[in-house]
Design a protein around this motif. Structure first.
Motif, PDB file in Angstrom:
ATOM      1  N   LYS A  33       0.839  -1.201   0.000  1.00  0.00           N
ATOM      2  CA  LYS A  33       0.000   0.000   0.000  1.00  0.00           C
ATOM      3  C   LYS A  33       0.868   1.242   0.000  1.00  0.00           C
ATOM      4  O   LYS A  33       1.860   1.332   0.720  1.00  0.00           O
ATOM      5  CB  LYS A  33      -0.918   0.000   1.226  1.00  0.00           C
ATOM      6  CG  LYS A  33      -1.947   1.115   1.215  1.00  0.00           C
ATOM      7  CD  LYS A  33      -2.904   0.994   2.393  1.00  0.00           C
ATOM      8  CE  LYS A  33      -3.933   2.117   2.371  1.00  0.00           C
ATOM      9  NZ  LYS A  33      -4.882   2.015   3.512  1.00  0.00           N
ATOM     10  N   LEU A  34       0.462   2.225  -0.807  1.00  0.00           N
ATOM     11  CA  LEU A  34       1.198   3.476  -0.920  1.00  0.00           C
ATOM     12  C   LEU A  34       0.491   4.586  -0.146  1.00  0.00           C
ATOM     13  O   LEU A  34      -0.729   4.537   0.029  1.00  0.00           O
ATOM     14  CB  LEU A  34       1.324   3.876  -2.394  1.00  0.00           C
ATOM     15  CG  LEU A  34       2.115   2.904  -3.275  1.00  0.00           C
ATOM     16  CD1 LEU A  34       1.976   3.272  -4.744  1.00  0.00           C
ATOM     17  CD2 LEU A  34       3.587   2.882  -2.860  1.00  0.00           C
ATOM     18  N   PRO A  35       1.227   5.601   0.305  1.00  0.00           N
ATOM     19  CA  PRO A  35       0.613   6.695   1.084  1.00  0.00           C
ATOM     20  C   PRO A  35      -0.056   7.762   0.212  1.00  0.00           C
ATOM     21  O   PRO A  35      -0.409   8.827   0.693  1.00  0.00           O
ATOM     22  CB  PRO A  35       1.805   7.286   1.844  1.00  0.00           C
ATOM     23  CG  PRO A  35       2.965   7.054   0.928  1.00  0.00           C
ATOM     24  CD  PRO A  35       2.700   5.720   0.258  1.00  0.00           C
ATOM     25  N   TYR A  36      -0.226   7.501  -1.061  1.00  0.00           N
ATOM     26  CA  TYR A  36      -0.847   8.445  -1.988  1.00  0.00           C
ATOM     27  C   TYR A  36      -1.670   7.659  -3.006  1.00  0.00           C
ATOM     28  O   TYR A  36      -1.591   6.425  -3.087  1.00  0.00           O
ATOM     29  CB  TYR A  36       0.220   9.277  -2.712  1.00  0.00           C
ATOM     30  CG  TYR A  36       1.159   8.440  -3.564  1.00  0.00           C
ATOM     31  CD1 TYR A  36       0.838   8.111  -4.877  1.00  0.00           C
ATOM     32  CD2 TYR A  36       2.355   7.956  -3.054  1.00  0.00           C
ATOM     33  CE1 TYR A  36       1.677   7.332  -5.657  1.00  0.00           C
ATOM     34  CE2 TYR A  36       3.204   7.171  -3.818  1.00  0.00           C
ATOM     35  CZ  TYR A  36       2.864   6.861  -5.124  1.00  0.00           C
ATOM     36  OH  TYR A  36       3.689   6.088  -5.875  1.00  0.00           O
ATOM     37  N   GLY A  37      -2.462   8.367  -3.780  1.00  0.00           N
ATOM     38  CA  GLY A  37      -3.233   7.720  -4.838  1.00  0.00           C
ATOM     39  C   GLY A  37      -4.642   8.269  -4.938  1.00  0.00           C
ATOM     40  O   GLY A  37      -5.056   9.123  -4.150  1.00  0.00           O
ATOM     41  N   VAL A  38      -5.380   7.770  -5.915  1.00  0.00           N
ATOM     42  CA  VAL A  38      -6.737   8.237  -6.179  1.00  0.00           C
ATOM     43  C   VAL A  38      -7.678   7.740  -5.092  1.00  0.00           C
ATOM     44  O   VAL A  38      -7.658   6.557  -4.725  1.00  0.00           O
ATOM     45  CB  VAL A  38      -7.217   7.751  -7.557  1.00  0.00           C
ATOM     46  CG1 VAL A  38      -8.649   8.216  -7.821  1.00  0.00           C
ATOM     47  CG2 VAL A  38      -6.296   8.261  -8.655  1.00  0.00           C
ATOM     48  N   TYR A  39      -8.513   8.627  -4.602  1.00  0.00           N
ATOM     49  CA  TYR A  39      -9.491   8.273  -3.570  1.00  0.00           C
ATOM     50  C   TYR A  39     -10.475   7.221  -4.103  1.00  0.00           C
ATOM     51  O   TYR A  39     -10.803   7.196  -5.287  1.00  0.00           O
ATOM     52  CB  TYR A  39     -10.264   9.514  -3.138  1.00  0.00           C
ATOM     53  CG  TYR A  39     -11.421   9.221  -2.207  1.00  0.00           C
ATOM     54  CD1 TYR A  39     -11.198   8.788  -0.911  1.00  0.00           C
ATOM     55  CD2 TYR A  39     -12.738   9.361  -2.645  1.00  0.00           C
ATOM     56  CE1 TYR A  39     -12.244   8.502  -0.060  1.00  0.00           C
ATOM     57  CE2 TYR A  39     -13.799   9.083  -1.802  1.00  0.00           C
ATOM     58  CZ  TYR A  39     -13.549   8.654  -0.512  1.00  0.00           C
ATOM     59  OH  TYR A  39     -14.599   8.364   0.327  1.00  0.00           O
ATOM     60  N   GLY A  40     -10.956   6.371  -3.207  1.00  0.00           N
ATOM     61  CA  GLY A  40     -12.026   5.428  -3.537  1.00  0.00           C
ATOM     62  C   GLY A  40     -11.577   4.055  -3.948  1.00  0.00           C
ATOM     63  O   GLY A  40     -12.397   3.239  -4.371  1.00  0.00           O
ATOM     64  N   VAL A  41     -10.286   3.749  -3.781  1.00  0.00           N
ATOM     65  CA  VAL A  41      -9.783   2.460  -4.255  1.00  0.00           C
ATOM     66  C   VAL A  41     -10.438   1.291  -3.523  1.00  0.00           C
ATOM     67  O   VAL A  41     -10.675   0.225  -4.109  1.00  0.00           O
ATOM     68  CB  VAL A  41      -8.240   2.405  -4.146  1.00  0.00           C
ATOM     69  CG1 VAL A  41      -7.790   2.412  -2.694  1.00  0.00           C
ATOM     70  CG2 VAL A  41      -7.694   1.218  -4.887  1.00  0.00           C
ATOM     71  N   LYS A  42     -10.764   1.494  -2.246  1.00  0.00           N
ATOM     72  CA  LYS A  42     -11.420   0.426  -1.472  1.00  0.00           C
ATOM     73  C   LYS A  42     -12.758   0.041  -2.105  1.00  0.00           C
ATOM     74  O   LYS A  42     -13.084  -1.146  -2.222  1.00  0.00           O
ATOM     75  CB  LYS A  42     -11.619   0.883  -0.022  1.00  0.00           C
ATOM     76  CG  LYS A  42     -12.357  -0.128   0.852  1.00  0.00           C
ATOM     77  CD  LYS A  42     -12.430   0.348   2.288  1.00  0.00           C
ATOM     78  CE  LYS A  42     -13.442   1.456   2.469  1.00  0.00           C
ATOM     79  NZ  LYS A  42     -14.829   0.936   2.399  1.00  0.00           N
ATOM     80  N   TYR A  43     -13.520   1.039  -2.515  1.00  0.00           N
ATOM     81  CA  TYR A  43     -14.818   0.774  -3.130  1.00  0.00           C
ATOM     82  C   TYR A  43     -14.638   0.143  -4.511  1.00  0.00           C
ATOM     83  O   TYR A  43     -15.384  -0.760  -4.894  1.00  0.00           O
ATOM     84  CB  TYR A  43     -15.618   2.081  -3.240  1.00  0.00           C
ATOM     85  CG  TYR A  43     -15.828   2.749  -1.906  1.00  0.00           C
ATOM     86  CD1 TYR A  43     -16.849   2.335  -1.052  1.00  0.00           C
ATOM     87  CD2 TYR A  43     -14.996   3.785  -1.483  1.00  0.00           C
ATOM     88  CE1 TYR A  43     -17.033   2.935   0.191  1.00  0.00           C
ATOM     89  CE2 TYR A  43     -15.176   4.391  -0.253  1.00  0.00           C
ATOM     90  CZ  TYR A  43     -16.203   3.960   0.575  1.00  0.00           C
ATOM     91  OH  TYR A  43     -16.384   4.551   1.802  1.00  0.00           O
ATOM     92  N   TRP A  44     -13.652   0.616  -5.243  1.00  0.00           N
ATOM     93  CA  TRP A  44     -13.366   0.061  -6.569  1.00  0.00           C
ATOM     94  C   TRP A  44     -13.014  -1.424  -6.476  1.00  0.00           C
ATOM     95  O   TRP A  44     -13.485  -2.232  -7.291  1.00  0.00           O
ATOM     96  CB  TRP A  44     -12.224   0.850  -7.213  1.00  0.00           C
ATOM     97  CG  TRP A  44     -11.652   0.205  -8.435  1.00  0.00           C
ATOM     98  CD1 TRP A  44     -12.244   0.104  -9.663  1.00  0.00           C
ATOM     99  CD2 TRP A  44     -10.378  -0.430  -8.539  1.00  0.00           C
ATOM    100  NE1 TRP A  44     -11.403  -0.557 -10.539  1.00  0.00           N
ATOM    101  CE2 TRP A  44     -10.249  -0.886  -9.863  1.00  0.00           C
ATOM    102  CE3 TRP A  44      -9.328  -0.636  -7.641  1.00  0.00           C
ATOM    103  CZ2 TRP A  44      -9.109  -1.554 -10.316  1.00  0.00           C
ATOM    104  CZ3 TRP A  44      -8.196  -1.293  -8.092  1.00  0.00           C
ATOM    105  CH2 TRP A  44      -8.101  -1.742  -9.409  1.00  0.00           C
ATOM    106  N   LYS A  45     -12.222  -1.799  -5.490  1.00  0.00           N
ATOM    107  CA  LYS A  45     -11.846  -3.201  -5.327  1.00  0.00           C
ATOM    108  C   LYS A  45     -13.064  -4.074  -5.034  1.00  0.00           C
ATOM    109  O   LYS A  45     -13.078  -5.270  -5.356  1.00  0.00           O
ATOM    110  CB  LYS A  45     -10.817  -3.347  -4.204  1.00  0.00           C
ATOM    111  CG  LYS A  45      -9.420  -2.867  -4.590  1.00  0.00           C
ATOM    112  CD  LYS A  45      -8.432  -3.086  -3.455  1.00  0.00           C
ATOM    113  CE  LYS A  45      -7.034  -2.708  -3.882  1.00  0.00           C
ATOM    114  NZ  LYS A  45      -6.032  -2.919  -2.810  1.00  0.00           N
TER     115      LYS A  45
END
Length: 258
Positions: A33-45
């Motif tokens: 896991k990275l400390p940056y990135g596009v919001y909402g990845v949990k929902y996308w997964k």
């Protein structure tokens, strides 16, 4: 921390090289896991769309609609619209990484109901100058990534291709004041977490207050429905312009943009 003041010729595709697969999925090549990135990845997964975007899309009628999704990212909004009856979703994103991810996201949807393009949005609209009759336009967490000068070129085109009564949905983080970072440099009052990592430093190049976004968009003929929803009116002076409580109630009941 970003300190940008740009005086040269501005090119489309601002910091395009930073829009990597790691940025979109929030993980490195090893799955860390990275400390940056596009919001909402949990929902996308989980095969879903993040709730802030879902709440906005509840206001519009997606059935048999033609949707333009600008900056589709991982493609979850494209998939969401198709699942809820959109006739066609046209997705445009300048990132090849985004295209690859979105193709996988949408692979279980009928291919006749969506088209994904890897291209800068202004170039796409120039190459498809006959595009018209768009029911609704989505800019979900993308306008902050587009230089202000390009937004000012883009908005009048979007107004022209949008059907009367159609919605332009712009979801973006609001700041305490406007900040066109290219021309003003980064203001201390508008700093956010993207400024703290080299990988995302400079990506949020165009920052709006709620009032600033309203003024920017309404300048091109749209009327504000809510903080994030703007409408191309069917009439020059829509009777609902100042009836915010009533129009919110009606919109939720009818799931209509007007």
């Amino acid at each position: 921390m970003v300190h940008i003041k740009y005086h040269g010729e501005l090119k489309m595709g601002w910091l395009k090289e930073k829009y990597t697969e790691e940025y979109f999925i929030g993980e490195d090549k090893k799955g860390n896991k990275l400390p940056y990135g596009v919001y909402g990845v949990k929902y996308w997964k989980d095969g879903d769309l993040y709730p802030e975007a879902k709440r906005l899309l509840e206001y519009i009628d997606l059935k048999n609609a033609t949707i333009l999704d600008i900056g589709f990212g991982r493609g979850e909004a494209v998939k969401y619209c198709v699942q809820r009856g959109a006739k066609l979703v046209i997705g445009v994103d300048f990132s090849e990484a985004a295209l690859g991810i979105a193709q996988i996201t949408c692979e279980d949807q009928p291919s006749s109901n969506y088209k994904l393009y890897c291209q800068d949005i202004l170039e796409f609209l120039n190459d498809n100058s006959d595009l018209k009759d768009i029911s609704h336009i989505l800019m979900l967490d993308v306008i902050e990534h587009i230089p202000r000068s390009e937004v000012e070129e883009l908005l009048p085109i979007l107004y022209q291709i949008l059907l009367p009564g159609g919605c332009l949905i712009i979801h973006t983080p609001f700041y305490v004041e406007d900040n066109d970072i290219i021309h003003e440099g980064l203001k201390l009052s508008t700093q956010d977490s993207s400024d703290q990592h080299d990988e995302t430093n400079g990506m949020h190049i165009n920052r709006y207050s709620a009032k600033g976004l309203k003024n920017q968009v309404e300048k091109y003929g749209f009327f504000q429905w809510s903080n994030y929803i703007f409408i191309k009116p069917k009439n020059k002076f829509p009777i609902w312009k100042h009836l915010s409580i009533m129009r919110s109630f009606v919109a939720r009941k009818l799931k209509r943009g007007v």
